[in-house]
Design an enzyme around this catalytic site. Structure first.
Site, mmCIF file in Angstrom:
data_model
loop_
_atom_site.group_PDB
_atom_site.id
_atom_site.type_symbol
_atom_site.label_atom_id
_atom_site.label_comp_id
_atom_site.label_asym_id
_atom_site.label_seq_id
_atom_site.Cartn_x
_atom_site.Cartn_y
_atom_site.Cartn_z
ATOM 1 N N ARG A 167 45.376 20.762 64.924
ATOM 2 C CA ARG A 167 45.287 20.629 66.381
ATOM 3 C C ARG A 167 43.823 20.612 66.804
ATOM 4 N NH1 ARG A 167 48.278 24.462 70.857
ATOM 5 N NH2 ARG A 167 47.183 26.153 69.773
ATOM 6 N N ASP A 453 46.852 34.165 72.005
ATOM 7 C CA ASP A 453 45.788 33.168 72.057
ATOM 8 C C ASP A 453 45.433 32.928 73.518
ATOM 9 O OD1 ASP A 453 47.752 31.501 73.081
ATOM 10 O OD2 ASP A 453 47.825 30.170 71.338
#
Length: 546
Positions: A167, A453
């Site tokens: 990603r 996150d």
């Protein structure tokens, strides 16, 4: 060490001998070419985001696009069939690109590993380049790691490694240490370009391919930009078009209204869509933040059964299976609680219930954040999905309208869940702790027995902003006002000082994190992303490790 740069490229960060192998002149030229060709379009699309936000603020709420109705209605197109290593995706583990995590994730028994340069990664120059070294070594099966305690890590030798997906950063982020013609390079193109240049052929050599997750997109035009990037990259390296496969995270409100169009733009490169649910909640709050009717209750009260969340999931599964690609479920952020068996059992029960809901709904796979959750998720998907995927589950009976995607139950969701002082304090605690860690160069953080996150921090501070802006009243009867919010924030700072002691606190980033957070939670100016708000603060000197 001194590194030869190509014309127009400037490297502002230090480059070690190991990093020089990543920043070769040929790799620099490849990244610079991508940037020169595509950055003007990237910036134009970001301007369109700003314009659309002004429309939302004025009350022009999203709906399905009339100009692309023919794409949605056409039965004539389908996406490419699943690529090698992406047919069965029942359990994917995700995490940052540090060396130990890469080894453990590939060894975890998960079907895939998403190596993350985005939300669980703090993009310091060193972290970024270390990540590319680690992925290069992992693909070539040479990666090892020696921990400070002497423990040795290496890849399992039975060949049962997770398929790697990468990603890159979203379109809104930049790489400040790599300049192209005096301009900061797109973070997306920097991450994608370096990985693809060094590893595209190597991934094919191990029987897989260069596979990606694409974050934070807000329109099919942004997906079209990625598709054009893929074509140029493949053509430049003389790799057949369609070799790249990419799964798009539907984690913004506006993208939910363009799922089918996003698949259409990427159809030769598509590997499906993913319910990036935490960022989706963040985007829902952010995009509709100026409208009182969309005020949400405590973060813990917004679940996948909330009307707007349920509609989003049902539409995603139907859309993916209609076009022949995987519909991936969301993240289980729980981590083992080793010193509290009862709490650990309760946490794992939540994971089981969540994964069972996903597989029964028709998802083809799911996400976990910790290796110990892989076995639980596999057990549930194996039970309910004995075949490699559920692409045959069409969900033709599902009908989701634009109004459904905006449905917060006519205020019932807020009434049922409520806003509480505990929820307010939790938001400020999590937001502060995560930002402090990120500013030290650590983007994946265990907080309150969850692996957090940037998405959770974004929800947390956006909720507080929204509550202050609209004068929300807690269940206890107190108005959420800026002075009270700032008072609680300072209480959290002092609690950290007491816990760490003066010396460790002084070496931390709590004061800076509190200053930055205070500027975006009091109902005034709103920063689109915490990562852009904080980014320049990790460039001035190497982040410290506590």
């Amino acid at each position: 060490m001194a590194v030869r740069t190509v014309p127009g490229v400037s490297l502002l960060g230090p480059v070690s001998a190991e990093h020089a192998d990543i920043l070769t002149p040929e790799a620099q030229l490849f990244v610079a070419t991508l940037h020169r060709v595509f950055n003007p379009r990237r910036k134009e699309l970001l301007k369109r985001r700003d314009e659309r936000q002004k429309e939302l603020d004025a009350g022009r709420f999203p709906d399905f696009l009339p100009e692309t109705a023919a794409v949605r209605a056409s039965p004539a197109w389908r996406c490419a069939p699943p690529a090698p290593g992406l047919v069965d995706r029942r359990v994917e583990i995700t995490g940052p690109v540090d060396r130990k995590m890469v080894i453990n994730a590939l060894n975890s028994g998960a079907t895939q590993f998403m190596a993350d340069f985005e939300d669980s990664h703090a993009p310091t120059w060193t972290n970024n380049l270390d990540g590319h070294v680690n992925l290069r070594d992992a693909i070539r099966r040479t990666i090892t790691y020696s921990a400070p305690n002497g423990k040795q890590y290496k890849l399992r030798d039975d060949g049962k490694l997770a398929t790697l997906l990468v990603r890159p950063r979203g379109w809104h982020l930049e790489e400040a240490q790599f300049l192209v013609d005096g301009e900061r390079c797109s973070g997306s193109l920097f991450d994608f370009g370096l990985f693809f240049f060094h590893n595209a052929r190597a991934t094919l050599a191990v029987g897989e391919g260069p596979y990606f997750y694409l974050p934070k997109m807000e329109s099919h035009l942004e997906a079209r930009l990625w598709n054009d990037v893929f074509n140029l990259a493949q053509d430049t390296l003389k790799i057949p078009r369609g070799t790249i496969r990419a799964t798009v995270l539907i984690e913004t409100l506006l993208a939910a209204f363009e799922m089918e169009e996003i698949l259409f733009e990427l159809r030769d490169h598509s590997a499906g869509l993913n319910c990036g649910r935490w960022d989706y909640i963040f985007s829902f709050i952010k995009k509709l933040r100026n409208h009182r009717q969309y005020v949400l209750p405590d973060r813990s009260a917004v679940s996948m059964t909330s009307p707007f969340m349920s509609a989003y999931v049902r539409l995603l599964i139907k859309t993916c299976h209609k076009r022949g690609v995987h519909a991936m479920g969301g993240m289980a952020a729980q981590i083992p609680i080793k010193d509290d068996p009862a709490a650990n059992a309760a946490a794992l029960a939540k994971v089981r219930a969540d994964k069972e809901r996903e597989v029964i709904a028709g998802h083809d796979g799911t996400w976990v954040a910790h290796p110990e959750l892989v076995k639980i998720a596999l057990e549930i998907f194996n039970k309910h999905m004995p075949q490699p995927n559920q692409l045959h589950v069409r969900r033709d009976e599902v009908v989701v309208t634009g109004a459904d995607l905006l449905d917060v139950g006519g205020g019932q969701l807020l009434a049922d869940g409520g806003i509480t002082e505990r929820g307010l304090r939790d938001n400020l605690s999590v937001g502060l702790a995560y930002m402090e860690s990120w500013l030290r160069g650590v983007g994946c953080v265990p907080i309150h027995n969850l692996m957090e996150d940037a998405a959770t921090a974004e929800i947390s501070r956006s909720q507080v902003w929204q509550w202050v802006r609209h004068g929300a009243i807690t269940r206890e009867g107190r108005v959420v006002a800026a002075p009270w919010v700032l008072q609680i924030l300072q209480e959290e700072v002092q609690a950290a000082r007491a816990k760490l002691g003066e010396q460790r606190f002084s070496a931390s980033k709590y004061q800076l994190a509190a200053e930055l957070l205070a500027g975006t939670i009091t109902g005034g100016p709103y920063s689109d992303f915490l990562t852009t708000l904080c980014y320049d603060h990790i460039l001035t000197k190497p982040p410290s490790r506590m």
